[in-house]
Design an enzyme around this catalytic site. Structure first.
Site, PDB file in Angstrom:
ATOM      1  N   GLN A 294     -18.977  13.647 103.041  1.00  0.00           N
ATOM      2  CA  GLN A 294     -20.288  14.240 102.823  1.00  0.00           C
ATOM      3  C   GLN A 294     -20.200  15.756 102.717  1.00  0.00           C
ATOM      4  O   GLN A 294     -19.405  16.389 103.386  1.00  0.00           O
ATOM      5  CB  GLN A 294     -21.250  13.877 103.971  1.00  0.00           C
ATOM      6  CG  GLN A 294     -21.553  12.416 104.079  1.00  0.00           C
ATOM      7  CD  GLN A 294     -20.529  11.681 104.913  1.00  0.00           C
ATOM      8  OE1 GLN A 294     -19.390  12.105 105.035  1.00  0.00           O
ATOM      9  NE2 GLN A 294     -20.932  10.559 105.488  1.00  0.00           N
ATOM     10  N   ARG A 295     -21.074  16.274 101.890  1.00  0.00           N
ATOM     11  CA  ARG A 295     -21.064  17.715 101.660  1.00  0.00           C
ATOM     12  C   ARG A 295     -21.354  18.501 102.937  1.00  0.00           C
ATOM     13  O   ARG A 295     -20.838  19.589 103.145  1.00  0.00           O
ATOM     14  CB  ARG A 295     -22.107  18.046 100.602  1.00  0.00           C
ATOM     15  CG  ARG A 295     -22.216  19.519 100.266  1.00  0.00           C
ATOM     16  CD  ARG A 295     -23.368  19.737  99.309  1.00  0.00           C
ATOM     17  NE  ARG A 295     -22.985  19.421  97.946  1.00  0.00           N
ATOM     18  CZ  ARG A 295     -22.378  20.286  97.140  1.00  0.00           C
ATOM     19  NH1 ARG A 295     -22.082  21.484  97.572  1.00  0.00           N
ATOM     20  NH2 ARG A 295     -22.057  19.960  95.914  1.00  0.00           N
TER      21      ARG A 295
END
Lengths: 1127, 188
Positions: free
Chosen positions: B70-71
């Site tokens: 995930q960013r």
């Protein structure tokens, strides 16, 4: 490393390779035997500097040069070889000192950059090189013996150290008749330089170590060891260090059969050293002694296959069994440990507590390296002993704060050793508990010592241990301690005083989160306390800490830490930030935390320690502030409770004249916690003496205390009417913040008092500059509330612009001027905003008055001081942007020349606000404003002031801008704009009024000289009445010259007169006056006149041919000693 | 010499490399690591946050940071000590739908300052699944030939069968070693 890790650029490749090679080649092609001429010298110096600069850039990533090193270093070394060869063959001793020095310097920089071991490899090492290097270094009165050529000596010694490893018998180099000659020569070269204080000693030690490591020098080694003992007895410190360096290197790299025989001797030596007082007091001696000891010990204990507990899995099959060995190993635990080891370890433990860091480091590494080779029960005993060191200075039950200062060394040493052990996986799970127990204290180790503290190294080392443990230990053994460990690390990462400790703790935390995954909310907390978040102390305290405290696992621990450590810290700034952090954390749950913390803090108010009381008061202020912001009646009651705590502090403590800190904190607390109810209690208030505290604060001589007291007054006056009794400095602060709208009756007195205090002609004028500044700052504050009597304010503030008071602090009048500029600007802003509702606006602020003030601010905007210009510029732009007053004839209030200004200053919006302080940016624009007639005179005055400034960054741009502006002007006046003629007229006008003031006349003369030298004025004589202006100028320059005392003014006058020679209309009259200067009583004036005149005759077209005799006369005459009229 | 200096120096002395395992979620980063480590790969769940694993490979110590896809997890490779030596970008070769996403993420990543100069290994994972894209196709889809700022190479692999995992790692270690430890690679 600290901050620079972010600032220095990281490189991926050696980008500047070509540039580097080019510069290096320039240095390599020169003839070392010929002296460079001046130009060559400059070029070569530049190259040399450039190379060093590139080295500096890559120093932190020196490995990036590795692929190129061979091609880079070899030519340099070859150059040295050729030079040496020529010297030796021709027996030349004459060569360019500076060029040889640069060559040696280049080599030295390579070595500094990448280490001598790496660089020496690239030196030539043919058999023939031995005699070249050896003869070269022994050349009598050769370049090597020049005292300042230390770099050359160092390089050649290292070169020899490489060559002397040739695998041939040294006897082959000897003359048949003198066997052993070569070997003796090498040894002598080394020994002779072993007592040099500089780098050469290191080179010599390396050489000797290599030499004795040879197989054919057994004999020499034995006698060297014998000799070394006599050296140590003689107590020659530098020589002893050199000898020790040889021994340390030898024991590390020599062959074991060679060294075995000397073990006892070496131990004897370390013993001798320990008992030689002069030697053992030297740090380096102790360091090398420690090194020698641990290396001897390593020789005694053969290396074993690592039984490290590090359970890293190896991906390569063949190395794999390394990790499995842990189990197999138990079988051969019965290794023989020589009895010397015990003794050596004991000595190393002593060194671990040495007073110098380098010695402790050496001992720590030695102990850990040795332990790695010991049977595991032995190495756990070592760890036990290390842990025992912690308790030496700890009295049972006492806190870290009571530890004696010498404990710092012991704790640091013990922490380092633990870290080195942990790194090698030598900490058994069973020892983890007690190790962590000590670390929990070491992490907070901070002993106050006068106005500073010691122990940050201990804290750092403790973080190192924990970091190392994360890498070597398995999660299971850690899980019982994880929660506590997380709390300790976070509190250090957030609340340590030093940036590198906060970062170290954060690094250790991160390592644990990533490897163990045991910390509560580890990932969240890490995000809040990472390397960057904790970098700025304020951010760590006031942003990161409350974020972490959102997690209940950490909250109470953080609060306890702030209360018991941060708020009692010796550094005021820490206590103040701690108070803010506590407030932010309490705000998370003010209902429960507020009073709980407050009552804990109240406990410290009894303390006799000023820091404790101050910290507690600051914290209470924070909490009370939090209550106030949230409002509500219940919170008001809470504030009343906090207010009551003030009574706990002993009155003596608050009122003592030197306790300004406590007084200020008490005032702050009053300001934030005073409530109407409390005031209503009158005599029955819980703190009967609070008014006296505020009073005392107002009288205090420190301005921060006054400010705090003024704040208390302000909050009081917002509650009730209060009558004033306040004095001098604090007057300004107080009067500025009182709420006059509520209690108007005393207002006119206040205003009168303020005006009186700053009126230069009044007897009530305050003599203290700070007091006047405060008063000026108070004026606009009052205006914000009250408009009438405006003109009086304006006059007062306007006259403040003329305050040029000087004392030993410099132009302190500038404080007043800056306050006035800002005051005027904000008054105008306020005034324009409400203009619609003011009847007869023009009476308050006539347009003319407005413009004259603008002009005077403009003048401040081009004067000498950067910060004054900055503020003036900022204010002008503010005024420029405000809408015109909302009345009839509003155009009259538009700033003149506004289109021009818009073009000049508002074109590039981005830097318009910031650049007035930058002369190069400002002056070219500012001179353009001279075209605006209304502002011209004050602006010109300011510019002249700047031209006359001694500050180069102001003087240069101001003068050059003025000259180029003048050059661009038309000669004659026309209706549309400014002209050169008018500019001169204005300048002369300025000077004529005040010919006696050097401060005015000198810059004007300078300005004229610039214009004359730039040949701007020569055409002026062709204009109508131009000649008469120039006559006037000549007149100013020559009147009473002989009576002037100021050398600078005479100089400038002289230049005017000489320069005017060129201008046809006045050349005759000026030439008559030159005599005055050539025969001036000051020798300096005579000389410089002659020089200046000569240059002028040489360079300028005079319209007539100068007599050669005149030139000669000017050149030949001894102007300094003679005094005679000529020409 | 404080902890931060020690950490920095240890890279040279102990021949440590810092390698980031990155890629979209569900690409198989953790599975690859577990497979390399000989752990059970049947029970891998999405990584929330990051793990640090240490291996000895050849004569180097690899500190591998396995960071969730995930960013929001980006901050974890904003590290406390030094720049990253290598990036291993893991791609789910069967996930044609998100190949475009994958390309954008990768190219954005390479703009990062702290990754400048790092070697880039692309693992085209899940080759054991029928119908997955080949390394050539992926190379094109991710516009790898357009990358000039980093040394890169793509290996098709499978975390389940272990295909090419070690070979890929070999390449990346070699590439980094040549940059960081040139003298020991060429002299040893």
């Amino acid at each position: 490393m600290d901050e620079d890790s972010q600032e220095t650029r990281l490189f991926a490749v050696f980008e500047r390779h070509d540039e580097f090679v080019a510069a290096q080649n320039t240095l390599l092609v020169v003839d070392l035997f010929g002296e460079p001429n001046r130009e060559e010298e400059d070029v070569e110096l530049d190259c040399s500097r450039k190379l060093i600069m590139i080295f500096g850039e890559y120093q932190e990533q020196s490995y990036l040069l590795d692929p190129y090193l061979e091609s880079l270093v070899s030519p340099v070394a070859e150059c040295l070889r050729k030079y040496a060869l020529t010297c030796v063959n021709a027996r030349v001793t004459q060569s360019s000192h500076s060029r040889v020095e640069r060559l040696a310097d280049l080599l030295h920089n390579y070595i500094k950059f990448r280490g001598y071991k790496t660089i020496t490899r690239f030196f030539p090492h043919e058999i023939s090189d031995l005699s070249i290097a050896l003869d070269f270094i022994r050349l009598p009165s050769g370049p090597v013996s020049d005292l300042s050529q230390w770099g050359l000596r160092y390089a050649v010694l290292l070169w020899l150290s490489l060559i002397c490893r040739i695998p041939f018998d040294l006897q082959k180099f000897d003359d048949a008749t003198r066997s052993g000659e070569t070997a003796n020569a090498i040894e002598l070269v080394g020994k002779d330089r072993l007592n040099m204080a500089g780098l050469e000693r290191e080179g010599a030690a390396t050489l000797l170590a290599r030499f004795y490591a040879r197989k054919d020098t057994k004999q020499q080694l034995a006698s060297f060891v014998e000799w070394s003992i006599t050296v140590f007895r003689s107590s020659d410190i530098i020589l002893s260090i050199g000898v020790l360096q040889v021994l340390c290197e030898l024991v590390k790299s020599g062959s074991s059969e060679q060294l075995q025989a000397f073990t006892q001797k070496f131990l004897e030596i370390t013993n001798t050293l320990e008992h030689s007082t002069p030697l053992v007091s030297n740090t380096l001696v102790r360091k090398y002694r420690t090194k020698l000891l641990s290396r001897v010990a390593l020789r005694l204990m053969p290396p074993r296959v690592s039984r490290s507990k590090l359970t890293f899995r190896s991906l390569d099959g063949d190395v794999k069994n390394q990790t499995d060995n842990g189990n197999v190993d138990d079988g051969d635990e019965d290794i023989d440990v020589p009895e010397e080891i015990d003794m050596i370890l004991e000595s190393l433990f002593k060194s671990l507590q040495d007073k110098d860091t380098v010695v402790r480091w050496s001992a720590a590494k030695g102990i850990a390296r040795l332990s790695e080779r010991l049977p595991s029960d032995f190495s756990s005993q070592v760890l036990e002993t290390i842990l025992g060191l912690f308790s030496i200075h700890s009295v049972a039950g006492a806190s870290v704060y009571d530890t004696p200062a010498i404990a710092e060394a012991t704790w640091h040493g013990a922490s380092l050793a633990s870290a080195e052990m942990a790194r090698r996986g030598l900490v058994q799970t069973s020892a983890l508990g007690s190790l962590l127990g000590w670390l929990s204290k070491a992490l907070y180790f901070d002993i106050r010592k006068g106005a500073h503290s010691i122990g940050s190294n201990v804290r750092d080392a403790a973080a190192y241990v924990i970091w190392a443990l994360a890498r070597a230990q398995d999660p299971e053994s850690f899980s019982p301690y994880a929660r506590e460990l997380a709390q300790w690390l976070v509190s250090v990462a957030l609340f340590d005083r030093e940036i590198h400790i906060r970062r170290a703790a954060s690094a250790a935390f991160q390592e644990h989160v990533g490897r163990m995954a045991l910390f509560p909310h580890g990932i969240d907390v890490l995000r809040k306390t990472d390397f960057y978040a904790v970098s700025v102390r304020r951010n760590a305290f006031t942003v990161a800490a409350p974020q972490v405290a959102e997690h209940l696992e950490y909250r109470s621990y953080l609060i306890d830490h702030i209360i018991s450590i941060t708020l009692r810290h010796w550094d005021v700034a820490m206590r103040e930030l701690g108070a803010q952090a506590l407030r932010r954390i309490c705000e998370l749950d003010l209902k429960t935390l507020g009073l709980e913390c407050a009552s804990k803090m109240a406990g410290f108010l009894h303390s006799v320690d000023v820091s404790d009381v101050h910290g507690a008061l600051a914290a209470l202020t924070g909490i009370s502030e939090a209550y106030r912001v949230q409002g509500s009646e219940e919170n008001a009651r809470n504030r009343q409770k906090i207010f009551a705590f003030i009574a706990i502090v002993s009155q003596d403590a608050v009122m003592a004249p030197r306790n300004g800190l406590i007084l200020a904190a008490a005032c702050d607390l009053i300001a934030s916690s005073l409530t109407l109810q409390e005031v209503g209690l009158q005599e029955k208030t819980s703190v009967p003496h609070w008014k006296r505290i505020v009073d005392q604060g107002l009288r205090h001589r420190s301005s921060s205390v006054q400010q705090a007291a003024a704040a208390a007054m302000a909050s009081t006056s917002s509650l009730i009417d209060c009558s004033l009794d306040s004095l001098q400095q604090s007057l300004g602060y107080t009067l500025g913040v009182l709420d006059y709208n509520a209690h108007p009756h005393g207002f006119s007195e206040v205003v009168k008092c303020l005006l009186d205090s700053v009126d230069p002609n009044s007897s009530g004028r305050m003599s203290s500059i700070e007091a006047r500044r405060n008063c000026f700052q108070a004026l606009p504050k009052i205006v914000a509330n009250v408009l009438p009597r405006l003109t009086e304010f304006l006059d007062a503030l306007d006259s403040g612009l003329d305050d040029y008071t000087m004392d030993e602090r410099g132009d302190i009048g500038s404080w007043v001027r800056m306050a006035c500029i800002q005051g005027l600007a904000s008054i105008f802003e306020d005034l324009f905003r409400v203009s619609g509702s003011i009847p007869q606006f023009a009476n308050y602020l006539p347009a003319q008055r407005y413009h004259s003030v603008i002009a005077r601010i403009l003048r401040q905007g081009v004067e000498r001081l950067d910060n004054v210009r900055q503020i003036a510029g900022h204010c002008l732009l503010r005024l420029f942007r405000i809408p015109l007053p909302n009345i009839s004839h509003q155009e009259e209030w538009r700033i003149k020349g506004s289109e021009l200004m818009m073009k000049l200053f508002l074109n590039d919006a981005s830097d318009a606000m910031t650049s007035w302080s930058v002369g190069e940016w400002l002056f070219p624009k500012a001179v353009e404003l001279l075209r605006v007639q209304e502002y011209r005179q004050p602006l010109l005055t300011g510019l002249i002031h700047s031209v006359g400034a001694r500050t180069g960054s102001t003087h240069r741009p101001a003068s050059s801008s003025l000259v180029s502006f003048a050059r661009g002007l038309p000669l004659c006046p026309s209706d549309s704009g400014y002209s050169l003629f008018e500019l001169c007229d204005d300048l002369i006008e300025c000077a004529q009024g005040r010919t006696t003031s050097n401060a005015v006349v000198v810059p004007i003369l300078q300005t004229f000289n610039m214009l004359l030298e730039a040949d701007v004025l020569s055409h002026l004589s062709s204009v109508h009445s131009g000649p008469s202006k120039l006559e006037k100028l000549l007149n100013i320059a020559t009147r009473n010259v002989l009576r002037l005392k100021n050398v600078q003014r005479v100089q400038e006058s002289m230049k005017i007169v000489v320069n005017l020679l060129v201008v046809s209309s006045v050349s005759k009259s000026s030439s008559e006056r030159i005599i005055d200067f050539l025969s001036h009583p000051y020798p300096k004036i005579r000389t410089s006149t002659a020089e200046y005149l000569y240059t002028l005759i040489q360079s300028r077209d005079l319209g007539w041919e100068a007599d050669e005799a005149v030139e000669e006369l000017l050149l030949e005459t001894e102007w300094y000693s003679l005094r005679k009229a000529c020409k | 010499m404080g902890l931060l200096t020690i950490i920095r120096k240890s890279r040279q002395k102990e021949r440590e490399m810092r390698i980031l395992f990155l890629g979209l979620d569900n690409a198989g980063k953790t599975t690859i690591l577990k497979k390399i480590n000989g752990e059970d790969i049947s029970s891998v769940s999405p990584t929330l946050g990051f793990n640090i694993k240490t291996f000895i490979h050849r004569k180097y110590t690899l500190n591998i940071w396995d960071v969730g896809g995930q960013r929001t997890l980006r901050p974890y490779w904003r590290n406390y000590f030094e720049q990253t030596d290598a990036i291993v970008w893991v791609v789910d070769s069967g996930d044609r739908m998100r190949m475009r996403d994958c390309r954008e993420e990768l190219h954005n990543l390479l703009l990062e300052d702290r990754l400048s100069g790092a070697s880039l290994l692309v693992f085209a994972n899940k080759q054991d699944i029928h119908g997955s894209m080949s390394d050539l196709e992926i190379s094109e889809a991710l516009d790898l030939p357009g990358i000039k700022s980093h040394n890169w190479k793509i290996w098709s692999c499978s975390a389940v069968t272990g295909l090419n995992l070690i070979q890929g790692l070999d390449w990346v270690v070699e590439d980094v070693a040549h940059r960081l430890y040139y003298s020991s690679t060429s002299f040893a």
